[in-house]
Design a protein around this motif. Structure first.
Motif, PDB file in Angstrom:
ATOM      1  N   LYS A   1      -0.273  -1.804   4.236  1.00  0.00           N
ATOM      2  CA  LYS A   1      -1.570  -1.868   4.909  1.00  0.00           C
ATOM      3  C   LYS A   1      -2.075  -3.306   4.957  1.00  0.00           C
ATOM      4  O   LYS A   1      -2.611  -3.751   5.989  1.00  0.00           O
ATOM      5  CB  LYS A   1      -2.575  -0.969   4.178  1.00  0.00           C
ATOM      6  CG  LYS A   1      -3.933  -0.886   4.860  1.00  0.00           C
ATOM      7  CD  LYS A   1      -4.860   0.077   4.129  1.00  0.00           C
ATOM      8  CE  LYS A   1      -6.209   0.155   4.834  1.00  0.00           C
ATOM      9  NZ  LYS A   1      -7.139   1.082   4.144  1.00  0.00           N
ATOM     10  N   GLU A   2      -1.894  -4.048   3.876  1.00  0.00           N
ATOM     11  CA  GLU A   2      -2.313  -5.453   3.832  1.00  0.00           C
ATOM     12  C   GLU A   2      -1.575  -6.298   4.866  1.00  0.00           C
ATOM     13  O   GLU A   2      -2.117  -7.269   5.400  1.00  0.00           O
ATOM     14  CB  GLU A   2      -2.082  -6.015   2.433  1.00  0.00           C
ATOM     15  CG  GLU A   2      -3.019  -5.442   1.370  1.00  0.00           C
ATOM     16  CD  GLU A   2      -2.596  -5.818  -0.036  1.00  0.00           C
ATOM     17  OE1 GLU A   2      -1.656  -6.642  -0.174  1.00  0.00           O
ATOM     18  OE2 GLU A   2      -3.195  -5.293  -0.998  1.00  0.00           O
TER      19      GLU A   2
ATOM     20  N   GLU B   1      -6.771   4.931   0.245  1.00  0.00           N
ATOM     21  CA  GLU B   1      -6.775   5.152   1.687  1.00  0.00           C
ATOM     22  C   GLU B   1      -5.438   4.823   2.338  1.00  0.00           C
ATOM     23  O   GLU B   1      -5.114   5.343   3.411  1.00  0.00           O
ATOM     24  CB  GLU B   1      -7.878   4.329   2.340  1.00  0.00           C
ATOM     25  CG  GLU B   1      -9.290   4.792   2.003  1.00  0.00           C
ATOM     26  CD  GLU B   1     -10.339   4.002   2.765  1.00  0.00           C
ATOM     27  OE1 GLU B   1      -9.958   3.144   3.588  1.00  0.00           O
ATOM     28  OE2 GLU B   1     -11.541   4.254   2.535  1.00  0.00           O
ATOM     29  N   ALA B   2      -4.647   3.973   1.688  1.00  0.00           N
ATOM     30  CA  ALA B   2      -3.366   3.561   2.271  1.00  0.00           C
ATOM     31  C   ALA B   2      -2.363   4.703   2.360  1.00  0.00           C
ATOM     32  O   ALA B   2      -1.422   4.643   3.155  1.00  0.00           O
ATOM     33  CB  ALA B   2      -2.767   2.413   1.464  1.00  0.00           C
TER      34      ALA B   2
ATOM     35  N   GLY C   1      -2.599   4.562  -4.352  1.00  0.00           N
ATOM     36  CA  GLY C   1      -2.553   4.257  -2.927  1.00  0.00           C
ATOM     37  C   GLY C   1      -3.880   4.328  -2.214  1.00  0.00           C
ATOM     38  O   GLY C   1      -4.115   3.614  -1.238  1.00  0.00           O
TER      39      GLY C   1
ATOM     40  N   GLN D   1      -0.093   0.335  -0.137  1.00  0.00           N
ATOM     41  CA  GLN D   1      -1.169  -0.666  -0.166  1.00  0.00           C
ATOM     42  C   GLN D   1      -0.724  -1.980   0.475  1.00  0.00           C
ATOM     43  O   GLN D   1      -1.437  -2.566   1.293  1.00  0.00           O
ATOM     44  CB  GLN D   1      -1.602  -0.923  -1.614  1.00  0.00           C
ATOM     45  CG  GLN D   1      -2.453   0.175  -2.223  1.00  0.00           C
ATOM     46  CD  GLN D   1      -3.897   0.125  -1.759  1.00  0.00           C
ATOM     47  OE1 GLN D   1      -4.257  -0.622  -0.863  1.00  0.00           O
ATOM     48  NE2 GLN D   1      -4.740   0.951  -2.366  1.00  0.00           N
ATOM     49  N   GLN D   2       0.465  -2.424   0.131  1.00  0.00           N
ATOM     50  CA  GLN D   2       0.954  -3.701   0.639  1.00  0.00           C
ATOM     51  C   GLN D   2       1.325  -3.624   2.120  1.00  0.00           C
ATOM     52  O   GLN D   2       1.169  -4.603   2.858  1.00  0.00           O
ATOM     53  CB  GLN D   2       2.124  -4.183  -0.214  1.00  0.00           C
ATOM     54  CG  GLN D   2       1.677  -4.576  -1.617  1.00  0.00           C
ATOM     55  CD  GLN D   2       2.822  -4.873  -2.572  1.00  0.00           C
ATOM     56  OE1 GLN D   2       3.877  -5.355  -2.164  1.00  0.00           O
ATOM     57  NE2 GLN D   2       2.611  -4.595  -3.854  1.00  0.00           N
TER      58      GLN D   2
ATOM     59  N   GLY E   1       2.772   4.159  -4.088  1.00  0.00           N
ATOM     60  CA  GLY E   1       1.369   3.815  -3.889  1.00  0.00           C
ATOM     61  C   GLY E   1       1.179   2.331  -3.630  1.00  0.00           C
ATOM     62  O   GLY E   1       0.378   1.929  -2.772  1.00  0.00           O
ATOM     63  N   LYS E   2       1.924   1.507  -4.343  1.00  0.00           N
ATOM     64  CA  LYS E   2       1.834   0.059  -4.152  1.00  0.00           C
ATOM     65  C   LYS E   2       2.450  -0.371  -2.824  1.00  0.00           C
ATOM     66  O   LYS E   2       1.938  -1.282  -2.151  1.00  0.00           O
ATOM     67  CB  LYS E   2       2.522  -0.651  -5.325  1.00  0.00           C
ATOM     68  CG  LYS E   2       1.820  -0.412  -6.655  1.00  0.00           C
ATOM     69  CD  LYS E   2       2.614  -0.957  -7.830  1.00  0.00           C
ATOM     70  CE  LYS E   2       1.926  -0.617  -9.146  1.00  0.00           C
ATOM     71  NZ  LYS E   2       2.711  -1.036 -10.317  1.00  0.00           N
TER      72      LYS E   2
END
Length: 383
Positions: free
Chosen positions: A252-253, A277-278, A275, A249-250, A245-246
């Protein structure tokens, strides 16, 4: 003379009691002398993380076992026997798992073990249960060749190799992907997934980057930046839901436009919570689909929701099936450890809620792979 005769009688009685006690202790884990409500207790040991970063896996496995045990005890299907769970928390640590297996065998004298949860945990207990001759069936340990060479170790889940190969084929042939990056956790689970996926993906297409991380890591931007430079169209995460999940997220960033892929370690609601939306659109292999309309599946889902007020995941379902396989072994062969082992080994076309299941000569499972997709914040069946 009277006093001496009385002492001799007392000594003889004590000696006979000791002999009887030693005789009972000598039975080892094969049969339980405990009784409950006039029925003989069959002890089912469980091993898994109930705390720590992998606690959701272990908790759901234990819950799946509890549902199966509750049903069997309530139905009376085992006649003069009643099932009792003896649970051990490993915190996800292989050394604590070894201690847990040893305790269940030596102190609790369980008849059978459903576990462990993580592959490293089950591997840690392999020699222990083999020496003690206590049959063990894992609902979720997927490392390649884990059960090989151990007649007392079985599993009710697909190996990492099978999962990774079939997902690589699906990704290329059905999703049209061709440039893969792999990010894997540095343990037995991650490595075996990585090896199998990398080999198959390179056979069918191209793997352009491979990076590693450690369980419990929080920051993956260094690895993701390196991967981004290779311009892959997909990222295969060989790890567990917390880190996945992380990672999503990262990624996507960092503006990465990749198709996320993974194995059963991602199939937990916590992945969706972390997570957000990512992780939308991610694909992962699984052993269970809770929205399957089959009556047996829905009966389990309803029983689980009634008991725990949440939907069951793959780990709970596979644990339920593993326990039902044990129950059927007791019914067909008998309650001793050796009889249960024989019954599990003979499993063929068991109609489980995770699919029709057979156990091969090496203790491995034979069943179909399910592929799930994250869509609108929940897992749906893609294949």
């Amino acid at each position: 003379m009277i006093a001496r005769k009385k002492k001799t009688t007392i000594f003889t009685a004590v000696f006979l009691c000791l002999v009887l006690l030693l005789g009972v202790a000598g039975c080892g884990p094969k049969e339980s002398a405990d009784t409950e409500d006039g029925k003989t207790v069959i002890k089912i040991g469980t091993v898994g993380p109930l705390s720590g970063t992998a606690a959701a896996y272990g908790t759901n496995v234990l819950r799946g076992i509890e549902v199966a045990v509750d049903e069997a005890n309530a139905s009376g299907e085992l006649g003069d026997y009643v099932l009792k769970i003896v649970s051990e928390d490993t915190e996800g640590d292989w050394s604590k798992a070894a201690n847990a297996f040893q305790k269940l065998v030596d102190i609790d004298k369980v008849n059978v073990i459903v576990g462990a949860v993580l592959s490293s945990e089950t591997a840690a207990g392999g020699d222990i249960i083999k020496d003690a001759k206590v049959p063990t069936i894992s609902p979720s340990s997927t490392a390649v060749d884990l059960t090989k060479g151990n007649p007392y170790l079985f599993r009710n889940c697909l190996s990492d190799e099978v999962q990774a190969i079939q997902l690589a084929e699906y990704a290329v042939k059905e999703l049209g992907l061709s440039k893969f990056a792999i990010l894997y956790t540095n343990n037995d689970y991650g490595k075996s997934l990585k090896d199998a996926f990398e080999a198959k993906a390179n056979e069918l297409a191209e793997v352009v980057a491979v990076e590693v991380f450690m369980d419990g890591d929080e920051n993956f931007k260094s690895q993701l930046t390196s991967i981004k430079e290779k311009n892959p169209d997909s990222l295969y995460i060989a790890g567990y839901y917390t880190e996945a999940g992380k990672i999503a997220q990262q990624a996507k960033e960092l503006g990465m436009n990749v198709q996320l892929l993974g194995a059963d370690g991602l199939c937990n609601v916590v992945l969706l919570q972390i997570g957000g939306e990512a992780v939308e659109g991610a694909y992962a292999t699984s052993g269970f689909y809770p929205d399957d309309p089959t009556p047996a599946v829905q009966n389990f889902v309803n029983a689980y929701k009634e008991k725990y007020n949440e939907d069951p995941d793959m780990f709970a379902a596979q644990a339920y099936d593993a326990t039902r396989i044990v129950i059927e072994a007791i019914k067909s062969k008998g309650p001793s450890s050796e009889e249960i082992r024989e019954g599990i080994a003979a499993t063929k076309d068991f109609p489980g809620i995770t699919g029709k299941t057979s156990i091969d000569e090496e203790g491995d499972t034979i069943k179909d792979v399910i592929i799930l997709k994250v869509e609108n914040g929940k897992f749906i069946r893609a294949r």
